[in-house]
Design a protein around this motif. Structure first.
Motif, PDB file in Angstrom:
ATOM      1  N   PRO A   1       0.818  -1.227   0.000  1.00  0.00           N
ATOM      2  CA  PRO A   1       0.000   0.000   0.000  1.00  0.00           C
ATOM      3  C   PRO A   1       0.843   1.264   0.000  1.00  0.00           C
ATOM      4  N   LEU A   2       1.951   1.253   0.745  1.00  0.00           N
ATOM      5  CA  LEU A   2       2.822   2.424   0.771  1.00  0.00           C
ATOM      6  C   LEU A   2       3.453   2.658  -0.587  1.00  0.00           C
ATOM      7  N   PHE A   3       3.827   1.593  -1.273  1.00  0.00           N
ATOM      8  CA  PHE A   3       4.413   1.721  -2.607  1.00  0.00           C
ATOM      9  C   PHE A   3       3.374   2.227  -3.607  1.00  0.00           C
ATOM     10  N   ASN A   4       2.132   1.769  -3.470  1.00  0.00           N
ATOM     11  CA  ASN A   4       1.076   2.244  -4.380  1.00  0.00           C
ATOM     12  C   ASN A   4       0.806   3.731  -4.191  1.00  0.00           C
ATOM     13  N   VAL A   5       0.792   4.199  -2.943  1.00  0.00           N
ATOM     14  CA  VAL A   5       0.590   5.628  -2.691  1.00  0.00           C
ATOM     15  C   VAL A   5       1.744   6.437  -3.264  1.00  0.00           C
ATOM     16  N   PHE A   6       2.953   5.932  -3.096  1.00  0.00           N
ATOM     17  CA  PHE A   6       4.128   6.647  -3.609  1.00  0.00           C
ATOM     18  C   PHE A   6       4.097   6.751  -5.132  1.00  0.00           C
ATOM     19  N   THR A   7       3.786   5.635  -5.815  1.00  0.00           N
ATOM     20  CA  THR A   7       3.752   5.674  -7.279  1.00  0.00           C
ATOM     21  C   THR A   7       2.630   6.566  -7.801  1.00  0.00           C
ATOM     22  N   SER A   8       1.476   6.571  -7.114  1.00  0.00           N
ATOM     23  CA  SER A   8       0.379   7.444  -7.557  1.00  0.00           C
ATOM     24  C   SER A   8       0.745   8.911  -7.402  1.00  0.00           C
ATOM     25  N   ARG A   9       1.445   9.245  -6.317  1.00  0.00           N
ATOM     26  CA  ARG A   9       1.861  10.639  -6.146  1.00  0.00           C
ATOM     27  C   ARG A   9       2.924  11.036  -7.153  1.00  0.00           C
ATOM     28  N   VAL A  10       3.807  10.115  -7.483  1.00  0.00           N
ATOM     29  CA  VAL A  10       4.811  10.411  -8.502  1.00  0.00           C
ATOM     30  C   VAL A  10       4.139  10.674  -9.851  1.00  0.00           C
ATOM     31  N   LYS A  11       3.135   9.869 -10.190  1.00  0.00           N
ATOM     32  CA  LYS A  11       2.417  10.095 -11.443  1.00  0.00           C
ATOM     33  C   LYS A  11       1.692  11.435 -11.426  1.00  0.00           C
TER      34      LYS A  11
END
Length: 386
Positions: A271-281
């Motif tokens: 979940p932390l990785f998904n939040v990070f990738t969404s914010r990067v996008k």
């Protein structure tokens, strides 16, 4: 070992590397543990489960183990055997015996937390749940035997660090080789166990399946460290200069327990990785929009800037005994009737919007495009009198 041996300033030799590892690694591990609890508390927003409490307790055990290892370097850990005195040798084995208990406890903590995590994810499968319970029983069983052997391996117990006491001890070489094999096999089973369920699931892409496999089977990194530590520890049991080689072995012991807990935390970072990738996008899309909008901003034409430089500046200057200067002539305008379809038709003032894609004026009179906005979407004529 001799009573006349010269003991250097401690920590020394391999003890320096043990001390550095014992100081640095708990800070790195604590960062992963904090990220795990941040993910559980603020991203998933759920209450702690049993594996979270096991991870927190294991972190405390790892810190105590690191402190004891660092303290053991001040009692001879990492020295060559010819640098030991009998008193220093007794102190050394005493600190090794105490720290070994927390080493076993730390191993049991991170291994149990991974198995409990697998039970929460795939526990609905009956066969997989039975396999997890068997693995948990095997892991905690041999680690309990290891802890009891470290504490009760000699009769009397003090003979473990005072060699000249009457009594006897178990074969420590055979015990350490057997328990090291148990560490490696349990880590390997725990690393492979989730793969049997992940590759039976259906995912939209193979990339997602591989990513989840790597996250859940991160315990294989701890297995690799355990293999290296077991090989060095086995060689240490058979060599003459045991305290020096023990410094290398205990360095990998610190790395093993810390790497294991890091892997137990990394398995919950999806979940932390998904939040990070969404914010990067999101940041990339905003940067792209900002770049395209700035690329559409107008640039001032060189012709307009040249006309502004060539146009004389009229200022009122007061000279003694001189008539006032004449007023500047009015600017010439091109007079033409204003054509409009709105309610201002027939009035004396007209404003004509001109849409331009690149904000560059077209081939018209020099003063006709003197004013336009920053976005380059509309040019406004000066007021004209019909």
């Amino acid at each position: 070992m001799s009573a006349n041996a010269v003991v250097p300033e401690l920590p020394a030799e391999m003890g320096v590397h043990v001390w550095r590892t014992a100081v640095v690694m708990p800070f790195i591990t604590f960062a992963f543990v904090a990220a795990r609890f941040y993910c559980r508390t603020y991203i998933i927003r759920r209450s702690w489960t049993i594996d979270d409490y096991v991870v927190a307790a294991t972190m405390v055990s790892i810190i105590i183990h690191a402190v004891l290892m660092a303290q053991a370097t001040y009692h001879g850990m990492g020295l060559h055997i010819w640098q030991f005195t009998p008193e220093l040798n007794s102190e050394y084995y005493l600190w090794i015996g105490i720290s070994s208990e927390f080493y076993v406890l730390s191993l049991a903590g991170f291994k149990s937390s991974l198995i409990l995590l697998y039970l929460q994810i795939f526990g609905v499968n009956n066969k997989f749940r039975i396999a997890c319970y068997i693995t948990l029983f095997y892991t905690l069983g041999y680690l309990t035997c290891n802890a009891l052997t470290e504490f009760l391996g000699c009769n009397p117990i003090a003979k473990k660090w005072i060699m000249n006491l009457p009594g006897h001890c178990i074969n420590s070489v055979a015990a350490n080789i057997a328990y090291g094999a148990g560490h490696m096999t349990s880590d390997l089973i725990i690393g492979i166990l989730p793969l049997t369920m992940v590759w039976r699931l259906q995912f939209p892409t193979t990339k997602q399946k591989i990513g989840l496999s790597l996250a859940l089977s991160s315990g294989l990194f701890a297995w690799a460290v355990a293999c290296v530590r077991w090989a060095i520890s086995t060689y240490n049991m058979l060599t003459y200069d045991r305290p020096w080689w023990a410094g290398i072995s205990f360095t990998f012991s610190i790395l093993e327990v810390n790497t294991g807990l890091i892997c137990a935390c990394a398995a919950t970072f999806s979940p932390l990785f998904n939040v990070f990738t969404s914010r990067v996008k999101t940041w990339k899309s905003r940067a792209s929009v900002s770049w395209h909008s700035s690329a559409r901003k107008p640039s001032i034409s060189w012709l307009g800037s040249r006309n502004e430089k060539e146009q004389p500046t009229w200022r009122h200057m007061s000279l003694p005994c001189a008539p006032p200067p004449p007023m500047p002539p009015p600017a010439a305008h091109t007079l033409r009737p204003a054509v409009s379809n709105d309610s201002l038709e027939g009035s004396e003032i007209s404003m004509e919007p001109i849409v331009s894609s690149n904000a560059m004026p077209s081939a018209k009179s020099e003063d006709e495009f003197a004013h336009y906005d920053l976005q380059g979407l509309q040019a406004l004529h000066p007021d004209r009198i019909v």
